[in-house]
Design an enzyme around this catalytic site. Structure first.
Site, PDB file in Angstrom:
ATOM      1  N   ARG A 109       4.993  -4.154  -5.044  1.00  0.00           N
ATOM      2  CA  ARG A 109       4.053  -5.136  -5.140  1.00  0.00           C
ATOM      3  C   ARG A 109       3.997  -6.171  -4.221  1.00  0.00           C
ATOM      4  NH1 ARG A 109       1.480  -6.040 -10.391  1.00  0.00           N
ATOM      5  NH2 ARG A 109       1.127  -4.018 -11.357  1.00  0.00           N
ATOM      6  N   ARG A 166      -0.462 -11.491  -5.516  1.00  0.00           N
ATOM      7  CA  ARG A 166      -0.817 -12.707  -5.513  1.00  0.00           C
ATOM      8  C   ARG A 166       0.031 -13.728  -5.263  1.00  0.00           C
ATOM      9  NH1 ARG A 166      -2.172 -11.319 -11.944  1.00  0.00           N
ATOM     10  NH2 ARG A 166      -0.334 -10.017 -11.104  1.00  0.00           N
ATOM     11  N   ARG A 189      -8.904 -11.716  -2.526  1.00  0.00           N
ATOM     12  CA  ARG A 189      -9.211 -11.141  -3.827  1.00  0.00           C
ATOM     13  C   ARG A 189     -10.310 -12.041  -4.546  1.00  0.00           C
ATOM     14  NH1 ARG A 189     -10.219  -9.561  -7.989  1.00  0.00           N
ATOM     15  NH2 ARG A 189      -9.061  -8.974  -9.826  1.00  0.00           N
ATOM     16  N   ASP A 219      -4.218   1.328  -7.424  1.00  0.00           N
ATOM     17  CA  ASP A 219      -3.390   1.168  -8.681  1.00  0.00           C
ATOM     18  C   ASP A 219      -3.201   2.474  -9.398  1.00  0.00           C
ATOM     19  OD1 ASP A 219      -2.747  -1.559 -10.257  1.00  0.00           O
ATOM     20  OD2 ASP A 219      -3.319   0.302 -11.802  1.00  0.00           O
ATOM     21  N   TYR A 257      -1.053   3.578 -21.080  1.00  0.00           N
ATOM     22  CA  TYR A 257      -2.096   2.678 -20.975  1.00  0.00           C
ATOM     23  C   TYR A 257      -3.423   3.480 -21.588  1.00  0.00           C
ATOM     24  CZ  TYR A 257       0.488  -0.546 -18.058  1.00  0.00           C
ATOM     25  OH  TYR A 257       1.637  -1.315 -17.594  1.00  0.00           O
TER      26      TYR A 257
END
Ligand code: CP3
Length: 346
Positions: free
Chosen positions: A28, A32, A41, A78, A154
């Protein structure tokens, strides 16, 4: 092979050659915690728009390389682009994580298309070509996919869950249907990884973030077997493809995973006992990891001690220095710089 590999320390480690200073990247690493990511973003639209706009995705991939000179860049995308390319609805709600249309019975699985829609994924390959042209020769370019079990958690639940109970229940109650879903995801992952490699990726990582919740028999069936089939399927098309496996939380099941999945390296989470790794994994098997992301968040002496601990624990085998899971968004940039200095001895 060694002459080309020696220019890329991460690839050299994947070939089994320990480097005096371990190469470093972070799971990652584009995200962010970086102000430049947050700025881009904010203008990119939805998260999937960001993943599927090559100019944006390429820029975000390169941001941590420009700032920190990591030894590997990881493609910005992703794991959930695969359900999306299989026609399932996937959305990312701000501050809430992914939302998918849940799978509640075998009908939705039977209705999945036989192949992923490569047209949907084409922008990802375009991102790879853009990044490839911009990377310096010593930087390894990593692609990835989610492991079938993790992606299925998911797809079944329609969202992240604390214990992956919906997928575990579904797999116990409908093993045949669940096997069909896993088979679809194995095939989709193979074609996705093959196209990544053909577009210019140097090595790929299979993220099995939620493998740690499964008992041994289920771990064998839903984590080990699919990962082995992905490695074999990819290498049937791209001989010698370099693959890193990340069965997070696998604990003692790392040993059967390493014995049966022909990966070039295993990525270790921060919970594993180095003493177990010394006896449970082959001495020559390269490892990647495994700084606790919370030590990185803490900084100071705790971070120095944790970095030293990782370096000491794996001093006798090929090592790619990394975190044991993704960097947390609140992590100060100065802590990443401190970690890099400590690893590189600068
Ligand atoms: O820098 C990199 O590592 C490359 C890009 C990357 C992302 N996701 C970008 C992302 C990679 C390799 C992933 C993998 C991924 N995605 C995993 C496996 C690894 C892991 O961290 O466990 C999983 C389980 C996912 C699914 C996913 N994507 C979740 C659960 C979330 C929401 C939680 C969160 O961290 O926000 C995402 C969104 C996501 N993927 C973001 C990023 C940078 C944040 C989205 C945003 O900016 O709003």
């Amino acid at each position: 092979m060694s002459s080309t590999a020696s220019a890329k320390p991460v690839l050299a480690v994947l070939e089994g050659r320990r480097q005096t200073i371990p190469p470093v990247w972070m799971m990652r690493q584009a995200g962010r915690y970086l102000p430049e990511y947050r700025a881009l973003r904010a203008n990119a639209g939805s998260f999937l728009d960001l993943c599927f706009t090559p100019d944006y995705a390429a820029d975000v991939t390169l941001q941590p390389i420009r700032r920190f000179q990591f030894d590997a860049a990881i493609l910005f995308s992703d794991i959930l682009v695969i359900p999306h390319a299989l026609g399932r609805e996937v959305r990312f709600e701000a501050g809430e994580g992914p939302r998918l249309e849940p799978i509640t019975d075998g009908r939705a699985i039977a209705a999945l298309p036989p192949e992923v829609d490569q047209g949907t994924l084409a922008p990802v390959y375009e991102t790879i070509r853009k990044v490839k042209g911009a990377l310096s020769p010593q930087v390894t370019f990593l692609g990835f996919c989610g492991a079938p079990w993790t992606v299925a958690t998911y797809m079944i639940a329609g969202r992240g869950t604390p214990d992956q109970a919906p997928a575990r229940l579904f797999a116990y109650a409908h093993p045949k249907e669940f096997q069909q879903l896993v088979d679809r995801l194995v095939e989709a992952s193979v074609s996705y990884l093959v196209e990544q490699l053909r577009a210019g990726i140097d090595a790929v990582q299979i993220f099995d973030t939620w493998s740690g919740v499964l008992p041994p028999e289920e771990f064998q069936r839903w984590c080990i077997d699919p990962a082995r089939r992905i490695c074999e399927g990819v290498r049937a098309k791209v001989p010698g493809a370099k693959i890193i496996g990340f069965p997070r939380g696998a604990a003692t099941q790392l040993a059967p995973y390493a014995a049966q999945v022909p990966v070039d390296a295993i990525s270790l989470d921060w919970m594993v006992d180095p003493a177990f790794i010394r006896t449970g994994l082959p001495k020559v098997l390269p490892v990647q990891g495994n700084l606790d992301p919370l030590a990185l968040l803490t900084g100071g002496d705790a971070l120095d001690r944790a970095v030293d601990g990782v370096l000491a624990a794996f001093a006798d085998r090929p090592l790619i220095f990394n975190l044991g899971h993704g960097i947390l968004p609140e992590t100060p940039i100065a802590h990443v710089e401190q970690m890099l200095k400590r690893v590189r001895g600068a």
